[in-house]
Scaffold this motif. Structure first.
Motif, PDB file in Angstrom:
ATOM      1  N   VAL A 142      10.907 100.215  55.528  1.00  0.00           N
ATOM      2  CA  VAL A 142      10.684 101.338  54.615  1.00  0.00           C
ATOM      3  C   VAL A 142      10.789 100.827  53.185  1.00  0.00           C
ATOM      4  CG1 VAL A 142      11.628 103.522  53.775  1.00  0.00           C
ATOM      5  CG2 VAL A 142      11.473 103.098  56.225  1.00  0.00           C
ATOM      6  N   LYS A 143       9.798 101.121  52.364  1.00  0.00           N
ATOM      7  CA  LYS A 143       9.753 100.555  51.018  1.00  0.00           C
ATOM      8  C   LYS A 143      10.571 101.364  50.013  1.00  0.00           C
ATOM      9  CE  LYS A 143       5.221  98.404  51.676  1.00  0.00           C
ATOM     10  NZ  LYS A 143       3.822  98.286  51.188  1.00  0.00           N
ATOM     11  N   ARG A 144      10.547 102.675  50.139  1.00  0.00           N
ATOM     12  CA  ARG A 144      11.276 103.515  49.185  1.00  0.00           C
ATOM     13  C   ARG A 144      12.760 103.511  49.508  1.00  0.00           C
ATOM     14  NH1 ARG A 144       8.743 109.300  48.326  1.00  0.00           N
ATOM     15  NH2 ARG A 144      10.468 109.253  46.816  1.00  0.00           N
ATOM     16  N   GLN A 145      13.581 103.150  48.522  1.00  0.00           N
ATOM     17  CA  GLN A 145      15.019 103.050  48.736  1.00  0.00           C
ATOM     18  C   GLN A 145      15.634 104.398  49.056  1.00  0.00           C
ATOM     19  OE1 GLN A 145      16.605 100.107  48.865  1.00  0.00           O
ATOM     20  NE2 GLN A 145      18.430 101.214  49.538  1.00  0.00           N
ATOM     21  N   ARG A 146      15.119 105.462  48.438  1.00  0.00           N
ATOM     22  CA  ARG A 146      15.669 106.789  48.695  1.00  0.00           C
ATOM     23  C   ARG A 146      15.438 107.198  50.145  1.00  0.00           C
ATOM     24  NH1 ARG A 146      14.193 111.501  44.554  1.00  0.00           N
ATOM     25  NH2 ARG A 146      15.394 110.044  43.261  1.00  0.00           N
ATOM     26  N   THR A 147      14.245 106.913  50.651  1.00  0.00           N
ATOM     27  CA  THR A 147      13.944 107.232  52.051  1.00  0.00           C
ATOM     28  C   THR A 147      14.806 106.404  52.994  1.00  0.00           C
ATOM     29  OG1 THR A 147      11.659 107.741  51.431  1.00  0.00           O
ATOM     30  CG2 THR A 147      12.111 107.386  53.768  1.00  0.00           C
ATOM     31  N   LYS A 148      14.992 105.121  52.659  1.00  0.00           N
ATOM     32  CA  LYS A 148      15.826 104.258  53.483  1.00  0.00           C
ATOM     33  C   LYS A 148      17.264 104.760  53.526  1.00  0.00           C
ATOM     34  CE  LYS A 148      15.125  99.856  53.389  1.00  0.00           C
ATOM     35  NZ  LYS A 148      15.080  98.412  53.033  1.00  0.00           N
ATOM     36  N   ASN A 149      17.790 105.175  52.381  1.00  0.00           N
ATOM     37  CA  ASN A 149      19.153 105.701  52.339  1.00  0.00           C
ATOM     38  C   ASN A 149      19.282 106.976  53.158  1.00  0.00           C
ATOM     39  OD1 ASN A 149      19.945 103.601  50.663  1.00  0.00           O
ATOM     40  ND2 ASN A 149      19.627 104.769  48.785  1.00  0.00           N
TER      41      ASN A 149
END
Length: 267
Positions: free
Chosen positions: A89-96
């Motif tokens: 997953v590239k977006r850090q917010r989505t990963k978190n």
């Protein structure tokens, strides 16, 4: 500084003593011929022979091992897939957000998880028994595997994948020939941790088990409610020792992974 370290060691010794003394006490009296948790008379293996000659208990042991192995295997596969999905997953917010959802089953109280699974299986019309226990064990084991595998993925150098692709490897060849071998120690460690959690679980299993099916943890609880019997001590001792073997296996694999791969994923 040395004085602080000395007090730190004393503190750790006290903590471990408080944690392990009840277990040592239980194990000690599992060899008591007197049949009580006091006045040790003489050494005996009678209670262990009683446990090993109990056909119903042996069936429960088999149930427990089958559920643990199946749930750990399926949870390991799903956990590795989940860790790979989170990693890419590239977006850090989505990963978190995905990591937060993954951790819910770990930080939530077992009573709430067990009650939730009970409601889910009741609504879905799933009969309580082997299937319900297996599905619930898979569900709470997957996040554990994800947390074991994901840090190892973060350590992997992107140059390993780039080099494989430059040599013409397909996506499957990169996964099977580069990524999975690199993750092998953490995958095995996740499997052993999932296996241990499944063997030791009581709260969730107590909610989702049905008539005619039981696991060791639920059986020990049921026998303890009927009164003190040193066969419970013997059974608990065997379960504890088996769990310790699994933990040692996890530790050995973790150390092996640390020796095989250095920082940045280099051999």
């Amino acid at each position: 500084m040395k004085r602080m370290q000395a007090w730190g060691r004393v503190y750790l010794l006290v903590v471990f003593a408080v944690m392990y003394m009840p277990i040592v006490y239980l194990m000690y009296y599992s060899f008591n011929s007197g049949g009580a948790m006091h006045d040790f008379q003489s050494f005996t293996l009678k209670w262990y022979r009683d446990v090993l000659s109990d056909d119903r208990l042996l069936i429960i042991v088999l149930n427990t091992i089958v559920v643990a192995l199946l749930s750990a295997a399926v949870a390991t596969i799903l956990g590795v897939i989940g860790a790979l999905a989170v990693y890419y997953v590239k977006r850090q917010r989505t990963k978190n957000a995905l990591l937060a959802l993954n951790n819910v089953l770990i930080v939530s109280p077992d009573v709430i998880i067990g009650a939730s699974f009970l409601l889910l299986f009741t609504i879905a019309g799933i009969k309580l028994g082997f299937t319900s226990v297996l599905l619930s064990h898979i569900a709470f084991s997957v996040p554990i595997v994800v947390l074991m595998v994901l840090p190892k993925l973060e350590e992997m150098s992107p140059t390993l994948i780039d080099a494989a692709r430059d040599l013409g490897a397909s996506h499957w060849q990169v996964l099977s020939g580069v990524v999975l071998p690199f993750l092998a120690p953490s995958i095995w460690a996740g499997f052993f941790m999932a296996l241990t959690y499944s063997l030791d679980d009581f709260a969730v299993t107590f909610f989702v088990t049905g008539n005619g099916f039981s696991t060791l943890s639920v059986e020990i609880y049921s026998r303890a409610r009927q009164g003190i019997s040193l066969s419970i001590n013997a059974l608990s001792t065997l379960l504890f020792l088996f769990t310790m073997l699994l933990v040692i296996g996890y530790y050995v694999l973790s150390q092996k992974g640390g020796r095989l791969y250095g920082i940045g994923g280099r051999k």
